[in-house]
Write an enzyme that holds these catalytic residues in place. Structure first.
Site, short mmCIF file in Angstrom:
data_model
loop_
_atom_site.label_atom_id
_atom_site.label_comp_id
_atom_site.label_asym_id
_atom_site.label_seq_id
_atom_site.Cartn_x
_atom_site.Cartn_y
_atom_site.Cartn_z
N ASN A 93 0.74 -1.11 -0.03
CA ASN A 93 -0.05 -0.02 -0.01
C ASN A 93 1.02 1.26 0.17
OD1 ASN A 93 -2.85 0.96 1.94
ND2 ASN A 93 -2.25 1.61 -0.10
N TRP A 152 -0.49 9.23 5.54
CA TRP A 152 -0.18 8.05 4.75
C TRP A 152 1.13 7.31 4.82
CZ3 TRP A 152 3.97 9.77 2.04
CH2 TRP A 152 4.03 11.10 1.70
N LYS A 162 -1.99 6.68 18.00
CA LYS A 162 -3.53 7.35 18.48
C LYS A 162 -4.33 6.58 19.26
CE LYS A 162 -2.86 10.56 14.48
NZ LYS A 162 -2.48 11.65 15.47
N LYS A 176 -9.86 7.77 11.03
CA LYS A 176 -10.04 8.11 9.72
C LYS A 176 -8.59 7.86 9.05
CE LYS A 176 -9.56 11.66 6.68
NZ LYS A 176 -9.01 10.75 5.42
N GLU A 252 0.06 16.87 14.94
CA GLU A 252 1.35 16.35 14.56
C GLU A 252 1.68 16.88 13.33
OE1 GLU A 252 4.82 15.12 13.61
OE2 GLU A 252 3.74 13.16 13.31
N CYS A 286 8.05 12.88 8.43
CA CYS A 286 7.94 14.13 8.91
C CYS A 286 9.02 14.81 9.94
CB CYS A 286 6.49 14.55 9.81
SG CYS A 286 6.60 13.17 11.41
N LYS A 457 6.16 25.65 17.43
CA LYS A 457 5.44 26.59 16.30
C LYS A 457 4.55 25.90 15.42
CE LYS A 457 10.10 27.87 15.42
NZ LYS A 457 11.26 28.52 14.89
N GLU A 464 2.16 13.21 21.20
CA GLU A 464 2.11 11.71 20.82
C GLU A 464 2.92 11.09 21.70
OE1 GLU A 464 -0.60 10.87 19.18
OE2 GLU A 464 -0.48 11.77 17.05
#
EC number: 1.2.1.8
Length: 490
Positions: A93, A152, A162, A176, A252, A286, A457, A464
């Protein structure tokens, strides 16, 4: 013909079709193969999920902490038992190498669930004497039904990051997943049900933001939203959540993180760290350290080390265990990354390596972008200022530490930062001046379950992982008790 049958919504402990009847395709980014048609949830489906979650949460919250933890630990065992199958699905995926998904994605997600199952007992209140015959105590109560929106790049890991604190605290969750990579979140829902989670406590609603994401953020019966994604979308989520019912939010978001190589650094170590901070997961992380600051006098030597390492990257079929670098997650994202690369060239950055789409052999069928290194970068360049979320390293030079810190902090982001030096006094001094929520010294990227993760910021709100996140999924009730006869002034 898709590889898998239609993927439905998961509401109330079972699969159900979307009420609107709409579907979307999920594609393998390495080959272009359609993996499945996925049902697209809408606001009506969300209402059904909320009703189911409210009923399930009442039963879940009534269990003791120990009873809840036992169920979560059964889910941990199932995740570890099915690690390889889940990893293969995640690779299909996302396009991430199987060597990565097998060793990181499910493993670290299960670790977080295990952590919160273990620390749930830490949700203890306080008891404070006020005077002889009077005291107050506090208790942490679940919020109720909470919503979460995943990204993703780490689909099942983010779902677990989460869900774990939310469920451990006694809440129900409506999750979601990204419409780009929704498949493993549905498998996670199955695992929770098999482990004994009451029906409705974890629901999965695939779909896009317009169909279900916006409705989730503004639903009046959802008490909190946890979102992982880009900063621009995060602002919209936060505005929607606050305007509807003053929901609590955890965000996040994006980053443009600095990695500072000090003058006394071991350049081989620094190059290894820079490679991991830019090209792991094909740069789709990220926290990546995409702004690499190196002393001006060491630039040439550092460039040579980067070039030696980048040529060792094994690009290929993500299902091949030798592969260490896969495609971008989608054709649309690949195009965005390529546009940033072209902008870097146009603005005068010196291309050291890569800078193009890969089209050799089977790679032409996928969304492959070469690992890319730019040097002679300046702070005003678009590739230095904007989050690319792809395999693009920007090398910048500096003359002294104060300059490096000032320039490293000259960004609207503040997610992560790192320093490479054998001098720990220097390392701590620099780290304490860097405006970032997650910092690393002589390493990069690890986020163990007890370690809070989040940004300064425009990189986020809240955290988390860690103990504080467990408390963030509760509300505090204060109770004063009077043991003596109450004295009225009237």
């Amino acid at each position: 013909m898709p590889r898998f049958p239609d993927q439905l919504l998961y509401i109330g402990g079972r699969y159900v079709p979307a009420r609107g009847g709409h579907t979307f395709e999920v594609v393998n980014p390495a080959t272009g193969e359609v993996l499945a048609n996925v049902h697209n949830a809408d606001a009506d489906d969300l209402d059904a999920a909320v009703d189911s979650a409210k009923a399930g949460q009442r039963h879940w919250a009534a269990l003791t902490v120990v009873e809840r933890s036992r169920i979560l630990l059964r889910a941990v065992a199932l995740l570890r038992e099915r690690n390889d199958a889940l990893a293969e699905l995640e690779t299909l995926n996302t396009g991430k190498p199987l060597s990565e998904t097998r060793s990181v994605d499910i493993v670290t997600g299960a670790d977080v669930l295990e952590y919160y199952a273990g620390v749930a007992q830490a949700l203890q209140g306080v008891q404070v004497p006020l005077r002889e015959g009077s005291f107050f105590y506090t208790r942490h109560e679940p919020l109720g039904v909470v919503g979460a929106i995943g990204a993703w790049n780490y689909p099942i890991q983010i779902a677990l990051w989460k869900a774990a604190p939310a469920l451990a605290a006694g809440n129900a969750m409506i999750f979601k997943p990204s419409e780009v990579t929704p498949l493993t979140a549905l498998k996670l829902a199955e695992i929770f049900t098999e482990a004994g989670l009451p029906d409705g406590v974890f629901n999965v609603l695939p779909g896009d933001g317009a169909s279900v994401g916006h409705a989730l953020t503004e639903h009046p019966e959802i008490e909190k939203i946890s979102f992982t994604g880009g900063t621009a979308t995060g602002r919209k989520v936060m505005a929607s959540a606050s305007s509807s019912s003053l929901k609590d939010v955890t965000m996040e978001l994006g980053g443009k993180s600095p990695l500072i190589v000090c003058a006394d650094a071991d350049l081989d170590l620094a190059a290894d760290i820079a490679m991991m901070a830019n090209f792991y997961s094909s740069g789709q992380v990220c926290t990546n350290g995409t702004r690499v600051f190196v002393p001006r006098a060491l630039r040439t030597a550092f460039e040579a080390r980067l070039l030696a390492r980048v040529q060792r990257i094994h690009i290929g079929d993500p299902l091949d265990e030798r592969t260490t670098f896969g495609p971008m997650v989608s054709a649309a994202h690949m195009q965005r990354v390529l546009e940033h690369i072209e902008q870097g060239k146009a603005e005068g950055a010196r291309l050291l390596f890569g800078g193009e789409r890969l089209r050799d052999g089977a790679l032409a069928q996928g969304c492959y972008v070469a690992p890319t290194i730019f040097s002679d970068c300046t702070d005003v360049m678009t590739i230095v200022r904007e989050e690319i979320f792809g395999p693009v390293l920007s090398l910048l030079t500096y003359d002294d530490e104060d300059e490096a810190i000032t320039r490293a902090n000259a960004t609207s982001y503040g997610l992560a930062a790192g320093v490479v030096t054998p001098d720990l006094s220097r390392a701590h001094r620099l780290i304490h001046r860097l405006e970032a929520g997650i910092c690393w010294i002589n390493t990069w990227g690890e986020s163990p379950a007890p370690m809070p993760v989040g940004g300064y910021k425009q990189s986020g709100v809240g955290r988390e992982n860690g103990l504080a996140t467990l408390q963030a999924y509760t509300r505090t009730k204060s109770v004063q008790v009077e043991l003596e006869r109450y004295a009225s002034v009237f």
